[in-house]
Scaffold this motif. Structure first.
Motif, PDB file in Angstrom:
ATOM      1  N   LEU A  38      25.298 -24.018 -46.535  1.00 54.15           N
ATOM      2  CA  LEU A  38      24.619 -23.134 -45.587  1.00 54.15           C
ATOM      3  C   LEU A  38      23.777 -22.086 -46.308  1.00 54.15           C
ATOM      4  N   SER A  39      24.209 -21.675 -47.504  1.00 50.71           N
ATOM      5  CA  SER A  39      23.483 -20.627 -48.226  1.00 50.71           C
ATOM      6  C   SER A  39      22.098 -21.078 -48.670  1.00 50.71           C
ATOM      7  N   PHE A  40      21.845 -22.385 -48.678  1.00 52.79           N
ATOM      8  CA  PHE A  40      20.533 -22.906 -49.072  1.00 52.79           C
ATOM      9  C   PHE A  40      19.693 -23.325 -47.867  1.00 52.79           C
ATOM     10  N   GLN A  41      20.159 -22.987 -46.657  1.00 52.76           N
ATOM     11  CA  GLN A  41      19.424 -23.325 -45.447  1.00 52.76           C
ATOM     12  C   GLN A  41      18.519 -22.162 -45.021  1.00 52.76           C
ATOM     13  N   THR A  42      17.648 -22.444 -44.066  1.00 52.12           N
ATOM     14  CA  THR A  42      16.688 -21.453 -43.585  1.00 52.12           C
ATOM     15  C   THR A  42      17.118 -20.929 -42.221  1.00 52.12           C
ATOM     16  N   ARG A  43      16.984 -19.635 -42.065  1.00 46.37           N
ATOM     17  CA  ARG A  43      17.332 -19.027 -40.786  1.00 46.37           C
ATOM     18  C   ARG A  43      16.280 -19.358 -39.733  1.00 46.37           C
ATOM     19  N   ALA A  44      16.743 -19.666 -38.520  1.00 46.69           N
ATOM     20  CA  ALA A  44      15.823 -19.948 -37.421  1.00 46.69           C
ATOM     21  C   ALA A  44      15.213 -18.650 -36.905  1.00 46.69           C
ATOM     22  N   GLU A  45      14.128 -18.763 -36.144  1.00 44.98           N
ATOM     23  CA  GLU A  45      13.444 -17.583 -35.642  1.00 44.98           C
ATOM     24  C   GLU A  45      14.328 -16.744 -34.730  1.00 44.98           C
ATOM     25  N   GLY A  46      14.998 -17.394 -33.816  1.00 41.73           N
ATOM     26  CA  GLY A  46      15.853 -16.651 -32.902  1.00 41.73           C
ATOM     27  C   GLY A  46      17.290 -16.621 -33.391  1.00 41.73           C
ATOM     28  N   GLY A  48      20.392 -19.306 -35.071  1.00 44.69           N
ATOM     29  CA  GLY A  48      20.725 -20.616 -35.599  1.00 44.69           C
ATOM     30  C   GLY A  48      20.161 -20.824 -36.991  1.00 44.69           C
ATOM     31  N   VAL A  49      20.201 -22.090 -37.421  1.00 45.49           N
ATOM     32  CA  VAL A  49      19.816 -22.443 -38.783  1.00 45.49           C
ATOM     33  C   VAL A  49      18.908 -23.662 -38.742  1.00 45.49           C
ATOM     34  N   ILE A  50      17.877 -23.638 -39.595  1.00 47.77           N
ATOM     35  CA  ILE A  50      16.990 -24.781 -39.749  1.00 47.77           C
ATOM     36  C   ILE A  50      17.373 -25.523 -41.020  1.00 47.77           C
ATOM     37  N   ASN A  51      17.456 -26.829 -40.940  1.00 48.02           N
ATOM     38  CA  ASN A  51      17.861 -27.640 -42.089  1.00 48.02           C
ATOM     39  C   ASN A  51      16.701 -27.804 -43.070  1.00 48.02           C
ATOM     40  N   GLU A  52      16.324 -26.710 -43.716  1.00 45.97           N
ATOM     41  CA  GLU A  52      15.270 -26.696 -44.725  1.00 45.97           C
ATOM     42  C   GLU A  52      15.784 -25.983 -45.965  1.00 45.97           C
ATOM     43  N   PHE A  53      15.746 -26.678 -47.098  1.00 44.02           N
ATOM     44  CA  PHE A  53      16.249 -26.110 -48.355  1.00 44.02           C
ATOM     45  C   PHE A  53      15.389 -24.928 -48.786  1.00 44.02           C
ATOM     46  N   THR A  54      16.068 -23.838 -49.215  1.00 42.57           N
ATOM     47  CA  THR A  54      15.363 -22.650 -49.682  1.00 42.57           C
ATOM     48  C   THR A  54      16.262 -21.840 -50.620  1.00 42.57           C
ATOM     49  N   LEU A  55      15.610 -21.109 -51.513  1.00 41.77           N
ATOM     50  CA  LEU A  55      16.311 -20.192 -52.410  1.00 41.77           C
ATOM     51  C   LEU A  55      16.086 -18.732 -52.003  1.00 41.77           C
ATOM     52  N   ASP A  56      15.420 -18.542 -50.868  1.00 43.84           N
ATOM     53  CA  ASP A  56      15.080 -17.182 -50.440  1.00 43.84           C
ATOM     54  C   ASP A  56      16.313 -16.332 -50.167  1.00 43.84           C
ATOM     55  N   ASN A  57      17.404 -16.968 -49.733  1.00 44.30           N
ATOM     56  CA  ASN A  57      18.616 -16.196 -49.440  1.00 44.30           C
ATOM     57  C   ASN A  57      19.167 -15.539 -50.701  1.00 44.30           C
ATOM     58  N   TYR A  58      19.101 -16.253 -51.815  1.00 50.31           N
ATOM     59  CA  TYR A  58      19.577 -15.698 -53.081  1.00 50.31           C
ATOM     60  C   TYR A  58      18.562 -14.708 -53.669  1.00 50.31           C
ATOM     61  N   TRP A 255      23.029 -16.206 -40.770  1.00 45.96           N
ATOM     62  CA  TRP A 255      24.165 -16.902 -41.368  1.00 45.96           C
ATOM     63  C   TRP A 255      23.874 -17.404 -42.781  1.00 45.96           C
ATOM     64  N   PRO A 256      22.704 -17.967 -43.062  1.00 49.85           N
ATOM     65  CA  PRO A 256      22.441 -18.415 -44.437  1.00 49.85           C
ATOM     66  C   PRO A 256      22.526 -17.280 -45.467  1.00 49.85           C
ATOM     67  N   PHE A 257      21.988 -16.117 -45.122  1.00 48.85           N
ATOM     68  CA  PHE A 257      22.050 -14.986 -46.048  1.00 48.85           C
ATOM     69  C   PHE A 257      23.485 -14.506 -46.221  1.00 48.85           C
ATOM     70  N   ALA A 258      24.250 -14.485 -45.117  1.00 49.73           N
ATOM     71  CA  ALA A 258      25.664 -14.118 -45.209  1.00 49.73           C
ATOM     72  C   ALA A 258      26.418 -15.093 -46.102  1.00 49.73           C
TER      73      ALA A 258
END
Length: 289
Positions: A38-46, A48-58, A255-258
């Motif tokens: 989950l930590s590598f997923q993208t936060r949705a606009e409203g 939930g979570v979008i299944n897109e890999f990202t390092l932005d959370n870290y 949730w991804p950032f958490a």
């Protein structure tokens, strides 16, 4: 033993331990793997979570605000653990030297608080630490005029809460280590001319080091994330990593950032446990030699 009997024995052993492995995989390893994913997923606009890999959370954790939160949590953990060591080590050590009757009494005193909810006990500290609470009223009863206390909802109040909540773990760890110690080694050191202080540092302290290190781990690691103590006694003025994770899961809905925060905290605590094992192993080898 015959091969057939050995196979039957291994089969029974597997049936006995299989539920434990299944439980560990489902309720321990499963959530941890999901948290990392989950930590590598993208936060949705409203929500939930979008299944897109990202390092932005870290990358977001490197923001000075969040790094400051980690620094504050680490500082609080170091201060609380230091105070707990200064109080808990002597208590556990002398408790191990008491008579069986007093050992039972002291053990009961340590265990009684666990019979009550931690939240209720912390609310009791709020009554004690508030401006004109029980401590102020006690001084006033004996005719001692003091200014109203300004401890509640401050950094010292959170430190007091941490020390109070985690002190028993240090005491019990040191007591367990000192209880198993061979006291004849201390007597031998004294017979060979060592002073009381030298015998303590060269023999007793080294032999009780595993208990001390266990107590440090049991107090330092939780103090990094016990957000409810900071909430109750700090009045939201002291923000720890645990508070930040809770805020992202509830109000922030990120949730991804958490999950990324939780992963970093887990890595930090894992490194501490690894360091503890290395030091404990070195200490055991020195004791053997």
């Amino acid at each position: 033993m015959l091969p057939t009997q050995q196979k039957k024995k291994n089969g029974k052993l597997w049936l006995a331990v299989a539920p434990l492995y299944i439980f560990t995989l489902i309720f321990v390893a499963g959530p941890l793997i999901y948290m990392v994913f989950l930590s590598f997923q993208t936060r949705a606009e409203g929500f939930g979570v979008i299944n897109e890999f990202t390092l932005d959370n870290y990358k977001k954790i490197l923001d000075p605000v969040y790094l400051g939160t980690f620094g504050q949590s680490l500082r609080l953990a170091v201060i609380s653990t230091g105070i707990i060591v200064l109080i808990g080590y002597p208590f556990g050590y002398f408790m191990a030297k008491c008579s069986p009757k007093w050992k039972r009494r002291l053990m009961m005193m340590i265990m009684i608080p666990f019979w009550t909810s931690a939240l209720i006990r912390l609310y009791g500290w709020m009554i004690l630490l508030q401006a004109k609470g029980a401590i102020y009223q006690t001084f006033h009863f004996f005719g001692i005029d003091i200014a109203p206390l300004k401890i509640l909802y401050s950094y010292p109040a959170v430190v007091i809460g941490m020390v109070y909540a985690l002190l028993p773990f240090m005491i019990l760890s040191v007591y367990s280590s000192a209880e198993k110690m061979d006291w004849s080694l201390v007597e031998a050191a004294r017979d060979l001319g060592a002073s009381s202080a030298k015998a303590f540092w060269t023999v007793t302290f080294k032999l009780t080091m595993p208990g001390l290190l266990s107590g440090v781990i049991l107090t330092f690691v939780p103090s990094m994330g016990l957000f409810f103590i900071a909430d109750i006694l700090g009045g939201n003025k002291i923000v720890l990593v645990g508070n930040l994770i809770q805020d992202q899961l509830t109000r922030g809905a990120d949730w991804p950032f958490a999950a990324a925060l939780a992963v970093v905290l887990m890595v930090m605590t894992s490194l501490l446990i690894f360091l503890y094992r290395k030091i404990a192993h070195t200490t055991e080898l020195e004791g053997i030699l």
